[in-house]
Design a protein around this motif. Structure first.
Motif, PDB file in Angstrom:
ATOM      1  N   ARG A 187     -24.036  51.374 -23.727  1.00  0.00           N
ATOM      2  CA  ARG A 187     -24.033  50.053 -23.064  1.00  0.00           C
ATOM      3  C   ARG A 187     -22.707  49.343 -23.295  1.00  0.00           C
ATOM      4  N   ARG A 188     -22.184  49.491 -24.503  1.00  0.00           N
ATOM      5  CA  ARG A 188     -20.927  48.841 -24.883  1.00  0.00           C
ATOM      6  C   ARG A 188     -19.766  49.307 -23.999  1.00  0.00           C
ATOM      7  N   LEU A 189     -19.627  50.609 -23.821  1.00  0.00           N
ATOM      8  CA  LEU A 189     -18.523  51.136 -23.028  1.00  0.00           C
ATOM      9  C   LEU A 189     -18.733  50.899 -21.532  1.00  0.00           C
ATOM     10  N   VAL A 190     -19.964  51.026 -21.076  1.00  0.00           N
ATOM     11  CA  VAL A 190     -20.235  50.779 -19.654  1.00  0.00           C
ATOM     12  C   VAL A 190     -19.933  49.324 -19.310  1.00  0.00           C
ATOM     13  N   ARG A 191     -20.301  48.400 -20.186  1.00  0.00           N
ATOM     14  CA  ARG A 191     -20.007  46.994 -19.923  1.00  0.00           C
ATOM     15  C   ARG A 191     -18.500  46.752 -19.873  1.00  0.00           C
ATOM     16  N   ALA A 192     -17.751  47.418 -20.744  1.00  0.00           N
ATOM     17  CA  ALA A 192     -16.290  47.276 -20.711  1.00  0.00           C
ATOM     18  C   ALA A 192     -15.734  47.798 -19.391  1.00  0.00           C
ATOM     19  N   CYS A 193     -16.271  48.923 -18.907  1.00  0.00           N
ATOM     20  CA  CYS A 193     -15.828  49.462 -17.615  1.00  0.00           C
ATOM     21  C   CYS A 193     -16.096  48.469 -16.487  1.00  0.00           C
ATOM     22  N   GLU A 194     -17.174  47.731 -16.619  1.00  0.00           N
ATOM     23  CA  GLU A 194     -17.568  46.804 -15.556  1.00  0.00           C
ATOM     24  C   GLU A 194     -16.790  45.502 -15.588  1.00  0.00           C
ATOM     25  N   ASN A 195     -16.001  45.295 -16.644  1.00  0.00           N
ATOM     26  CA  ASN A 195     -15.160  44.098 -16.710  1.00  0.00           C
ATOM     27  C   ASN A 195     -14.015  44.259 -15.707  1.00  0.00           C
ATOM     28  N   PRO A 196     -13.893  43.356 -14.727  1.00  0.00           N
ATOM     29  CA  PRO A 196     -12.866  43.539 -13.686  1.00  0.00           C
ATOM     30  C   PRO A 196     -11.438  43.471 -14.204  1.00  0.00           C
ATOM     31  N   HIS A 197     -11.237  42.981 -15.435  1.00  0.00           N
ATOM     32  CA  HIS A 197      -9.887  42.878 -15.986  1.00  0.00           C
ATOM     33  C   HIS A 197      -9.495  44.093 -16.824  1.00  0.00           C
ATOM     34  N   VAL A 198     -10.420  45.035 -17.022  1.00  0.00           N
ATOM     35  CA  VAL A 198     -10.137  46.254 -17.784  1.00  0.00           C
ATOM     36  C   VAL A 198      -9.748  47.358 -16.815  1.00  0.00           C
ATOM     37  N   HIS A 199      -8.542  47.888 -16.987  1.00  0.00           N
ATOM     38  CA  HIS A 199      -8.047  48.935 -16.095  1.00  0.00           C
ATOM     39  C   HIS A 199      -8.175  50.330 -16.674  1.00  0.00           C
ATOM     40  N   ILE A 200      -8.069  50.437 -18.019  1.00  0.00           N
ATOM     41  CA  ILE A 200      -8.062  51.741 -18.683  1.00  0.00           C
ATOM     42  C   ILE A 200      -8.916  51.649 -19.948  1.00  0.00           C
ATOM     43  N   THR A 231       1.327  59.000 -12.757  1.00  0.00           N
ATOM     44  CA  THR A 231       2.232  59.850 -11.976  1.00  0.00           C
ATOM     45  C   THR A 231       2.460  59.235 -10.594  1.00  0.00           C
ATOM     46  N   TRP A 232       1.731  58.164 -10.288  1.00  0.00           N
ATOM     47  CA  TRP A 232       1.806  57.563  -8.957  1.00  0.00           C
ATOM     48  C   TRP A 232       3.066  56.705  -8.826  1.00  0.00           C
ATOM     49  N   PRO A 233       3.585  56.537  -7.600  1.00  0.00           N
ATOM     50  CA  PRO A 233       4.673  55.581  -7.391  1.00  0.00           C
ATOM     51  C   PRO A 233       4.226  54.173  -7.773  1.00  0.00           C
ATOM     52  N   LEU A 234       5.190  53.318  -8.079  1.00  0.00           N
ATOM     53  CA  LEU A 234       4.891  51.982  -8.570  1.00  0.00           C
ATOM     54  C   LEU A 234       3.972  51.209  -7.627  1.00  0.00           C
ATOM     55  N   ASP A 235       4.219  51.270  -6.320  1.00  0.00           N
ATOM     56  CA  ASP A 235       3.396  50.477  -5.415  1.00  0.00           C
ATOM     57  C   ASP A 235       1.943  50.922  -5.432  1.00  0.00           C
ATOM     58  N   ARG A 236       1.720  52.232  -5.528  1.00  0.00           N
ATOM     59  CA  ARG A 236       0.338  52.712  -5.595  1.00  0.00           C
ATOM     60  C   ARG A 236      -0.310  52.315  -6.921  1.00  0.00           C
ATOM     61  N   LEU A 237       0.451  52.391  -8.014  1.00  0.00           N
ATOM     62  CA  LEU A 237      -0.094  51.980  -9.315  1.00  0.00           C
ATOM     63  C   LEU A 237      -0.442  50.498  -9.300  1.00  0.00           C
ATOM     64  N   LEU A 238       0.453  49.664  -8.778  1.00  0.00           N
ATOM     65  CA  LEU A 238       0.190  48.221  -8.743  1.00  0.00           C
ATOM     66  C   LEU A 238      -1.021  47.904  -7.894  1.00  0.00           C
ATOM     67  N   ALA A 239      -1.210  48.647  -6.810  1.00  0.00           N
ATOM     68  CA  ALA A 239      -2.403  48.433  -5.990  1.00  0.00           C
ATOM     69  C   ALA A 239      -3.659  48.765  -6.785  1.00  0.00           C
ATOM     70  N   PHE A 240      -3.592  49.854  -7.579  1.00  0.00           N
ATOM     71  CA  PHE A 240      -4.723  50.223  -8.431  1.00  0.00           C
ATOM     72  C   PHE A 240      -5.008  49.133  -9.458  1.00  0.00           C
ATOM     73  N   LEU A 241      -3.957  48.549  -9.989  1.00  0.00           N
ATOM     74  CA  LEU A 241      -4.117  47.489 -10.997  1.00  0.00           C
ATOM     75  C   LEU A 241      -4.459  46.143 -10.378  1.00  0.00           C
ATOM     76  N   GLY A 242      -4.498  46.083  -9.066  1.00  0.00           N
ATOM     77  CA  GLY A 242      -4.802  44.826  -8.401  1.00  0.00           C
ATOM     78  C   GLY A 242      -3.611  43.911  -8.282  1.00  0.00           C
ATOM     79  N   ARG A 243      -2.393  44.477  -8.412  1.00  0.00           N
ATOM     80  CA  ARG A 243      -1.186  43.661  -8.355  1.00  0.00           C
ATOM     81  C   ARG A 243      -0.365  43.984  -7.108  1.00  0.00           C
ATOM     82  N   GLY A 244      -0.950  44.746  -6.191  1.00  0.00           N
ATOM     83  CA  GLY A 244      -0.194  45.162  -5.012  1.00  0.00           C
ATOM     84  C   GLY A 244       0.147  44.000  -4.100  1.00  0.00           C
TER      85      GLY A 244
END
Length: 572
Positions: A452-465, A559-572
């Motif tokens: 439950r602890r790890l699943v809840r962390a995954c569900e936090n929208p501010h946690v990327h990794i 390994t992704w280009p910066l723009d793709r990584l930023l999109a993944f992080l929600g910073r695109g």
């Protein structure tokens, strides 16, 4: 053989343990422990430094620096020798058991005359510890488990120590006249996380000079066997190294054979038999005529068996033969594919190098982007605060403008608390470029609680990794008890990446878990978790682990280009 810094760090840590065992000042113990970590992580070789240069290493004062100089010039330190003489060697060996500290080890010796791991195991089985203050049934169970962990290692060493030793020896042997080729094979070439012994292969028509050079290498403490085709030595750190010399024409077959694994070799030999062939370290032969068909390269050996060349990291009989037959071997991720590192630390928390040093070292590696992720405040011993983190962010933004060719990301490593929450409220987290979240405490929660602890962390929208997802420390701490299927499903559902932590005593996720998580469609991040500028190259071990997990570059977000990584992080 090996860095002088590591040797000195071991000595300083031993002195700290000896001071603690003898009831010395706790401040002195902490000072030497800090110095040991600082020396191990320092980028300059201490053997090249004078007293003034050594004193410039963080957390190394005059007294410690003088001991280092004494060791480098005489090979020993009087203060260490004095304490060693007061304490049986067996007591120091007891401190290698996970969960058993120096003071408790000394108490066991003084009260029960326990001075070895075997004697401790027997004392626990006969319930002799229960009358000692601070020892009970739970302590006994923990110590027994610690002994099991220690014994399970079986003298194996981490991949970093084995790699360093093997590469040094290969360099020396490659320069010997008549050596045509030289490389390491075995489990080290397959990038196993721990190594029992090192297999080195050389090709030459005249083995004699190679064998003589080998037994004369500086780190050789014992010659176990000395022959024309095979010689075995033991290093000063107890690591066995075997050198085999083969004719140049047999190189490919020998590399295939001695790389292994045993299970993979059984499969390839079975394929040879079914094709009317014989496969050995000398080559692939016609079974009826004994005619040598191929032997010079691994590619030729596999091709004659009807297979493409199979990368060493896959040779574990986990489906690689069948995938090769179908033409479906993965295009494995390589270190050259990495465009950045997304989990690193500075001396603002528990790192050893300043922010500017870490950024400069990352730039030297040619990264497209680089993230600084110091610890968040709930890891109390790091003394992080909002003000410190915001001040660091300002400096990261300044450096980002200065390093025009490399994008700097400001992040943090959050602590996943027992309920699955993390440091800082949402509005503070929103301003980070990325957040890594890791378990740093409460490792003994039940499987349901931990899941439950790890699943809840995954569900936090501010946690990327999710950082070092199972929390293990190889040979020292078991992985947490968690429903990995549930965690992998949560990561895939929420778009949270799983870290492959490259630090050699973690390598977490491990290869089997990567294979498992891939089936859920999870994305990964291969990070160094650097605490010093010299740790950045550790990504090579994370890459090796990823390769053992059959990962391709597109499955790894850094390994992704910066723009793709930023999109993944929600910073695109």
């Amino acid at each position: 053989m090996g860095r002088a810094n590591d040797e000195v760090a071991e000595l300083l840590q031993e002195y700290a343990d000896l001071v603690s065992i003898t009831g010395g000042d706790a401040y002195k113990v902490r000072a030497y422990e800090k110095a040991a970590r600082a020396v191990a992580g320092h980028h300059e070789d201490v053997s090249d430094l004078d007293l003034a240069g050594i004193k410039r290493i963080p957390n190394v004062g005059t007294s410690i620096a003088e001991k280092i100089v004494e060791h480098m010039t005489t090979g020993k330190v009087g203060a260490v020798e004095e304490l060693r003489a007061k304490i049986p060697a067996g007591v120091r060996q007891l401190t290698a058991i996970p969960t058993l500290g120096p003071k408790r080890a000394m108490a066991l010796y003084e009260e029960l005359e326990v001075s070895s791991v075997d004697e401790l195991a027997e004392a626990i089985r006969s319930e002799r510890l229960r009358d000692l203050k601070g020892f009970g049934e739970k302590t006994e169970a923990n110590l027994l488990h610690g002994i099991e962990l220690l014994q399970a290692s079986g003298g194996r060493v981490g991949i970093d120590l084995a790699t360093e030793a093997a590469e040094t020896m290969v360099r020396e042997l490659s320069s010997v006249t008549g050596c045509r080729r030289c490389a390491y094979a075995g489990s080290l070439r397959r990038m196993r996380e721990t190594i029992g012994d090192i297999d080195i292969l050389a090709a030459s028509d005249d083995p004699g000079p190679l064998m003589e050079t080998f037994v004369g290498l500086p780190d050789v403490a014992e010659v176990i066997a000395h022959g024309e085709k095979k010689t075995s030595i033991r290093t000063a750190k107890g690591l066995q190294v075997d050198l085999r010399v083969v004719p140049p024409a047999s190189w490919g077959a020998a590399m295939q054979y001695f790389t292994g694994s045993k299970a993979h070799n059984v499969r390839t030999r079975e394929m040879a038999v079914h094709a009317g062939l014989k496969l050995s370290e000398y080559g692939l032969f016609d079974a009826e005529t004994d005619e040598l068909l191929v032997s010079e390269t691994e590619e030729e050996v596999y091709q004659r068996l009807g297979l493409p060349w199979i990368p060493p990291q896959l040779r574990e009989d986990r489906g690689e033969i069948e995938a090769a037959q179908r033409g479906e071997l993965p295009d494995l991720v390589t270190e050259d594919d990495l465009r950045g590192d997304l989990h690193t630390h500075t001396d603002l928390t528990d790192g050893l190098s300043a922010l500017e040093e870490m950024v400069a070292a990352a730039a030297e590696r040619g990264y497209e982007y680089y993230a600084v992720t110091d610890h968040a405040p709930n890891l109390y011993m790091q003394r992080m605060s909002d003000e410190k983190m915001l001040q660091q962010r300002g400096r990261v933004r300044e450096l980002d403008r200065e390093h025009g060719g490399m994008r700097l990301l400001h992040g943090t490593e959050l602590n996943i608390d027992p309920e699955g929450g993390v440091d800082w409220p949402a509005e503070f987290l929103e301003a980070f470029d990325l957040c890594v979240a890791s378990v740093h405490s409460h490792f003994t929660q039940s499987k349901a609680e931990m899941t439950r602890r790890l699943v809840r962390a995954c569900e936090n929208p501010h946690v990327h990794i999710i950082g070092h997802p199972t929390g293990r420390m190889i040979g020292r701490r078991d992985p947490i008890d968690v429903d990995l299927d549930a965690v992998f499903e949560a990561c895939a559902r929420t778009g949270t990446a799983l870290e492959i932590n490259s630090f050699p005593d973690r390598l977490d996720l491990r290869d089997e878990h990567i294979l498992w998580a891939r089936r859920h469609g999870v994305k990964f991040a291969i990070n160094s978790d650097s605490h010093s500028r010299i740790h950045l190259p550790f990504v090579r071990y994370g890459i090796g682990t990823a390769q053992r997990g059959w990962l391709s570059a597109d499955e790894v977000i850094n390994t992704w280009p910066l723009d793709r990584l930023l999109a993944f992080l929600g910073r695109g």
